[in-house]
Design a protein around this motif. Structure first.
Motif, mmCIF file in Angstrom:
data_model
loop_
_atom_site.group_PDB
_atom_site.id
_atom_site.type_symbol
_atom_site.label_atom_id
_atom_site.label_comp_id
_atom_site.label_asym_id
_atom_site.label_seq_id
_atom_site.Cartn_x
_atom_site.Cartn_y
_atom_site.Cartn_z
ATOM 1 N N THR A 167 -22.974 -53.191 0.601
ATOM 2 C CA THR A 167 -23.506 -51.918 1.101
ATOM 3 C C THR A 167 -24.525 -51.306 0.149
ATOM 4 O OG1 THR A 167 -21.618 -50.719 0.132
ATOM 5 C CG2 THR A 167 -21.415 -51.421 2.428
ATOM 6 N N SER A 176 -29.805 -46.769 0.419
ATOM 7 C CA SER A 176 -28.462 -46.235 0.648
ATOM 8 C C SER A 176 -28.526 -44.796 1.153
ATOM 9 C CB SER A 176 -27.640 -46.274 -0.637
ATOM 10 O OG SER A 176 -27.371 -47.605 -1.009
ATOM 11 N N PRO A 177 -27.553 -44.390 1.984
ATOM 12 C CA PRO A 177 -27.476 -42.994 2.431
ATOM 13 C C PRO A 177 -26.954 -42.112 1.311
ATOM 14 C CG PRO A 177 -25.583 -44.202 3.228
ATOM 15 C CD PRO A 177 -26.476 -45.211 2.561
ATOM 16 N N ILE A 179 -24.423 -40.002 -0.926
ATOM 17 C CA ILE A 179 -22.992 -40.186 -1.187
ATOM 18 C C ILE A 179 -22.440 -38.949 -1.884
ATOM 19 C CG2 ILE A 179 -23.003 -42.709 -1.258
ATOM 20 C CD1 ILE A 179 -23.233 -42.543 -4.296
ATOM 21 N N LEU A 195 -18.440 -36.280 7.039
ATOM 22 C CA LEU A 195 -17.770 -37.138 6.067
ATOM 23 C C LEU A 195 -16.320 -36.725 5.829
ATOM 24 C CD1 LEU A 195 -20.617 -37.598 3.427
ATOM 25 C CD2 LEU A 195 -19.977 -39.122 5.296
ATOM 26 N N GLU A 204 -19.923 -43.898 10.011
ATOM 27 C CA GLU A 204 -20.813 -45.046 9.838
ATOM 28 C C GLU A 204 -22.135 -44.822 10.550
ATOM 29 O OE1 GLU A 204 -20.400 -47.487 7.744
ATOM 30 O OE2 GLU A 204 -18.514 -46.524 7.175
ATOM 31 N N TRP A 206 -23.547 -41.908 11.048
ATOM 32 C CA TRP A 206 -24.266 -40.921 10.229
ATOM 33 C C TRP A 206 -24.900 -41.602 9.023
ATOM 34 C CZ3 TRP A 206 -23.753 -39.331 5.148
ATOM 35 C CH2 TRP A 206 -24.438 -38.171 4.786
ATOM 36 N N ARG A 207 -24.136 -42.465 8.367
ATOM 37 C CA ARG A 207 -24.663 -43.159 7.192
ATOM 38 C C ARG A 207 -25.869 -44.020 7.548
ATOM 39 N NH1 ARG A 207 -18.778 -44.783 4.536
ATOM 40 N NH2 ARG A 207 -18.597 -42.928 3.196
ATOM 41 N N HIS A 208 -25.787 -44.702 8.664
ATOM 42 C CA HIS A 208 -26.914 -45.536 9.086
ATOM 43 C C HIS A 208 -28.136 -44.683 9.376
ATOM 44 C CE1 HIS A 208 -29.436 -47.757 11.999
ATOM 45 N NE2 HIS A 208 -29.163 -48.780 11.206
ATOM 46 N N GLU A 210 -28.859 -41.752 8.240
ATOM 47 C CA GLU A 210 -29.385 -41.198 6.993
ATOM 48 C C GLU A 210 -30.120 -42.266 6.186
ATOM 49 O OE1 GLU A 210 -29.212 -37.861 5.480
ATOM 50 O OE2 GLU A 210 -29.243 -37.729 7.669
#
Length: 224
Positions: A167, A176-177, A179, A195, A204, A206-208, A210
């Motif tokens: 990741t 990376s999004p 953290i 989160l 997941e 949201w992370r993608h 971002e």
């Protein structure tokens, strides 16, 4: 994995392998790193390894004989998947290259120095040339450490959480999004509610999203 590093200044590279993840990999027997002092293969009383360039010009060139002796001696002991020359005019290191090298067994890293190596060494031995960026360092030693770190950390069993490497930024051509960790609020700055929701699918997604947003802003060149 075994990595043999040929250098004029091997002592410059010792400390990175004595701490953290690289040390853990070596202690576990997952990686071996061996340094080879090129001057041990130098010519004459003074162990000469460099000479003036044919045709004149500034700087010195690493001679073919010491390099050929060293690399040939290593090749006689085992088969190598790649003989890599660290040089500013090589292919720029990226995650894809690190991933590819991480599944190899035996690698040689040759650290350039002075004005570079005799061209015939490239023709005889070098299978891959790698740069860590469009700038010039005193030698290839620091670049060799960067390359080794990028490769060794990907070996199975090196990281406590093997999913962590998968990741990282660039693994899927995305940065990376954002953290976060505890506390969930600090000086008025809050962790995004998603989160804290416990809904892994939405997290997941949201992370993608971002990661895509940040990549478009910072590194649009890596988006496919």
């Amino acid at each position: 994995m075994r990595i043999d590093i040929i250098s004029v200044l091997p002592e410059l590279m010792e400390s990175p392998f004595r701490a953290s993840i690289l040390k853990r990999a070596m202690d576990k027997g997952l990686a071996e790193v061996h340094f080879h002092q090129l001057r041990d293969y130098g010519l004459g009383k003074y162990r000469q390894i460099d000479d003036e360039p044919y045709g004149g010009g500034a700087g010195m060139v690493m001679m073919i004989e010491p390099l050929d002796k060293c690399i040939s001696e290593l090749k006689a002991q085992r088969d190598y998947d790649e003989v890599i020359y660290l040089t500013p005019d090589g292919e720029t290191l990226n995650q894809k290259i690190a991933n590819t090298l991480s599944i190899k067994n035996n690698l040689i890293f040759l650290c350039g120095h002075y004005k570079g190596i005799d061209q015939r060494v490239r023709e005889l031995h070098i299978t891959k040339e790698i740069s860590i960026g469009d700038y010039v360092l005193t030698g290839g030693e620091l670049a060799a450490c960067v390359l080794a770190d990028s490769v060794i950390r990907l070996l199975p069993g090196v990281l406590n959480d093997e999913q962590s490497a998968l990741t990282d930024s660039f693994q899927d051509n995305l940065l990376s999004p954002p953290i976060y960790t505890r506390p969930d609020e600090y000086k008025g700055l809050k962790v995004p509610e998603i989160l804290l929701s416990g809904n892994q699918k939405k997290i997941e997604d949201w992370r993608h999203d971002e990661a895509v947003r940040i990549t478009k802003e910072k590194r649009p060149d890596i988006l496919e």
